[in-house]
Scaffold this motif. Structure first.
Motif, PDB file in Angstrom:
ATOM      1  N   PHE A 169      -0.731  24.226  52.286  1.00 19.06           N
ATOM      2  CA  PHE A 169      -0.909  25.671  52.924  1.00 19.06           C
ATOM      3  C   PHE A 169      -1.445  25.364  54.325  1.00 19.06           C
ATOM      4  CE2 PHE A 169      -1.779  26.546  48.528  1.00 19.06           C
ATOM      5  CZ  PHE A 169      -1.010  27.730  48.373  1.00 19.06           C
ATOM      6  N   SER A 170      -0.332  25.870  55.167  1.00 20.03           N
ATOM      7  CA  SER A 170      -0.623  25.542  56.706  1.00 20.03           C
ATOM      8  C   SER A 170      -0.683  26.839  57.423  1.00 20.03           C
ATOM      9  CB  SER A 170       0.378  24.867  57.524  1.00 20.03           C
ATOM     10  OG  SER A 170       0.413  23.399  56.825  1.00 20.03           O
ATOM     11  N   LYS A 171      -1.682  27.425  58.054  1.00 26.18           N
ATOM     12  CA  LYS A 171      -1.667  28.722  58.741  1.00 26.18           C
ATOM     13  C   LYS A 171      -0.705  28.691  59.847  1.00 26.18           C
ATOM     14  CE  LYS A 171      -5.941  30.023  59.295  1.00 26.18           C
ATOM     15  NZ  LYS A 171      -7.287  30.252  59.553  1.00 26.18           N
ATOM     16  N   THR A 172       0.013  29.741  59.790  1.00 24.81           N
ATOM     17  CA  THR A 172       0.938  30.213  60.961  1.00 24.81           C
ATOM     18  C   THR A 172       0.030  30.891  62.105  1.00 24.81           C
ATOM     19  OG1 THR A 172       1.337  32.526  59.916  1.00 24.81           O
ATOM     20  CG2 THR A 172       2.737  30.889  59.075  1.00 24.81           C
ATOM     21  N   ARG A 173       1.032  30.940  63.141  1.00 29.00           N
ATOM     22  CA  ARG A 173       0.626  31.521  64.360  1.00 29.00           C
ATOM     23  C   ARG A 173       0.086  33.026  64.282  1.00 29.00           C
ATOM     24  NH1 ARG A 173       4.099  30.223  69.867  1.00 29.00           N
ATOM     25  NH2 ARG A 173       3.640  28.243  68.753  1.00 29.00           N
ATOM     26  N   GLY A 174       1.013  33.689  63.640  1.00 30.16           N
ATOM     27  CA  GLY A 174       0.570  34.984  63.344  1.00 30.16           C
ATOM     28  C   GLY A 174      -0.665  35.219  62.289  1.00 30.16           C
ATOM     29  N   GLY A 175      -0.775  34.240  61.280  1.00 31.25           N
ATOM     30  CA  GLY A 175      -1.986  34.248  60.620  1.00 31.25           C
ATOM     31  C   GLY A 175      -3.274  34.023  61.180  1.00 31.25           C
ATOM     32  N   ALA A 176      -2.994  33.088  62.272  1.00 33.35           N
ATOM     33  CA  ALA A 176      -4.321  32.890  63.023  1.00 33.35           C
ATOM     34  C   ALA A 176      -4.782  33.931  63.909  1.00 33.35           C
ATOM     35  CB  ALA A 176      -4.122  31.395  63.872  1.00 33.35           C
ATOM     36  N   GLN A 177      -3.833  34.835  64.352  1.00 30.54           N
ATOM     37  CA  GLN A 177      -4.116  35.945  65.122  1.00 30.54           C
ATOM     38  C   GLN A 177      -4.619  37.039  64.123  1.00 30.54           C
ATOM     39  OE1 GLN A 177      -0.281  37.073  67.231  1.00 30.54           O
ATOM     40  NE2 GLN A 177      -0.313  35.370  68.435  1.00 30.54           N
ATOM     41  N   ARG A 178      -4.338  37.025  63.159  1.00 34.05           N
ATOM     42  CA  ARG A 178      -4.859  38.046  62.139  1.00 34.05           C
ATOM     43  C   ARG A 178      -6.019  38.016  61.350  1.00 34.05           C
ATOM     44  NH1 ARG A 178       0.786  38.690  61.269  1.00 34.05           N
ATOM     45  NH2 ARG A 178       0.766  36.744  59.824  1.00 34.05           N
ATOM     46  N   ILE A 179      -6.104  36.529  60.983  1.00 32.96           N
ATOM     47  CA  ILE A 179      -7.603  36.173  60.201  1.00 32.96           C
ATOM     48  C   ILE A 179      -8.239  35.013  60.999  1.00 32.96           C
ATOM     49  CG2 ILE A 179      -6.511  36.759  58.171  1.00 32.96           C
ATOM     50  CD1 ILE A 179      -5.888  33.915  57.585  1.00 32.96           C
ATOM     51  N   GLY A 180      -8.114  34.746  62.187  1.00 30.63           N
ATOM     52  CA  GLY A 180      -8.894  33.873  62.975  1.00 30.63           C
ATOM     53  C   GLY A 180      -8.388  32.392  62.615  1.00 30.63           C
ATOM     54  N   GLY A 181      -9.124  31.532  63.321  1.00 28.48           N
ATOM     55  CA  GLY A 181      -8.697  30.004  63.230  1.00 28.48           C
ATOM     56  C   GLY A 181      -7.621  29.759  64.217  1.00 28.48           C
ATOM     57  N   ARG A 182      -7.028  28.521  63.977  1.00 27.65           N
ATOM     58  CA  ARG A 182      -5.725  28.036  65.001  1.00 27.65           C
ATOM     59  C   ARG A 182      -4.727  27.735  63.846  1.00 27.65           C
ATOM     60  NH1 ARG A 182      -8.141  25.173  69.226  1.00 27.65           N
ATOM     61  NH2 ARG A 182      -5.981  24.368  69.649  1.00 27.65           N
TER      62      ARG A 182
END
Length: 306
Positions: A169-182
């Motif tokens: 599972f790789s975090k997306t750019r939108g996911g990083a904006q919504r739930i934090g992280g990179r």
């Protein structure tokens, strides 16, 4: 004359000093009828230690009495397919996998891979921009002939080794904006077979370093300018033994990126208890020639998808 007289008078005084004698007795009181009483608490303590040790054996026991894995399991082609299907089915039932799937987009290669094993479910997002994570199955669409010389994707692939492709599972750019992280922070689900041990039942520490190297590299690629890098430094901290024939979660995250360097960290945890067993830090460096990689027609993101 006076001094000589004093000396003569004092000399006999020292001659009359009697030697001091000390008598030591080797006999100790030992009342009859009580010498066996110490057996009661000793027997009780020994029995309690045996019961506790049998219920909760120390982790050092395998190292002392079974120092090496004696035999490797060999499976036929049919047994290999059955074993891979069993691991693949169990993988999708893990609570962590089900939790992340509910927030993910699935790449076509990952979908095709699970359908080959008869695993079906509905992925909620059809657009990666709307999902928090992207599901990837590395090497699932690569020709097996090209995998023969690769370590984790070829030599270590098979029953009782890496029976299933890593579930990433790789975090997306939108996911990083919504739930934090990179973007690129990831979770890798991996299963270690019983043929991958240094000691009986304990996964080889060098293999764990290899798993971290590949998992952290995948995350670091998202933090490098041209999404390609090599390992500059890898540091592991082994907290507890990693048992074979179990599922584990490898969490990876970008700590910092500066120019052609990306600093990443990760943890390996038990898939059910989330207990941290191994921690790692790494630095990945992008080669100077990486900026010309797109001119060669190589799509790094496509390779990462599987």
């Amino acid at each position: 004359m006076m001094i000589r007289a004093c000396v003569r008078r004092s000399a006999p005084v020292f001659q009359r000093v009697a030697p001091v004698r000390r008598y030591l007795s080797t006999q100790t009181p030992n009342p009859k009828g009580r010498s066996w009483l110490w057996l009661l608490p000793a027997s009780f303590a020994a029995g309690a230690c045996y019961l506790v040790g049998a219920k909760y054996p120390p982790a050092a026991i395998p190292f002392l009495f079974s120092p090496h894995t004696p035999h490797a399991s060999i499976a036929s082609d049919e047994e290999a397919l059955e074993h891979a299907h069993e691991i693949e089915t169990a993988l999708h039932k893990l609570p962590a996998v089900q939790e992340y799937i509910s927030r993910s987009y699935e790449t076509p290669s990952a979908k095709r891979h699970r359908e080959q094993h008869g695993v079906s479910y509905n992925v909620p997002f059809a657009d990666p921009k709307m999902a928090d994570y992207v599901i990837q199955r590395p090497f699932s669409s690569v020709d097996p002939v090209h995998l023969e010389t690769m370590l984790t994707a070829g030599s270590l692939r098979g029953p009782h080794k890496f029976a299933a492709m890593p579930f990433v599972f790789s975090k997306t750019r939108g996911g990083a904006q919504r739930i934090g992280g990179r973007e690129g922070d990831g979770l890798v689900v991996v299963h270690f077979g019983k043929n991958m041990c240094g000691y009986k039942g304990v996964v080889h520490g060098g293999l764990l370093a290899t798993v971290f190297d590949e998992a952290l590299a995948r995350t670091a690629f998202f933090g490098l300018p041209n999404h390609l890098g090599v390992t500059g430094k890898l540091e592991l901290f082994y907290r507890k033994p990693v048992r074979a024939e179990r599922f584990y979660l490898v969490e990876t995250r970008i700590a910092e990126n500066a120019g052609r360097k990306c600093f990443v960290s990760g943890t390996l945890m038990d898939a059910h208890t989330r207990q941290v067993l191994v921690e790692a830090n790494a630095v990945f460096i992008e080669p100077r020639w990486a900026k010309w990689i797109s001119w060669m027609g190589i799509n790094i993101h496509k390779l990462l998808e599987g």
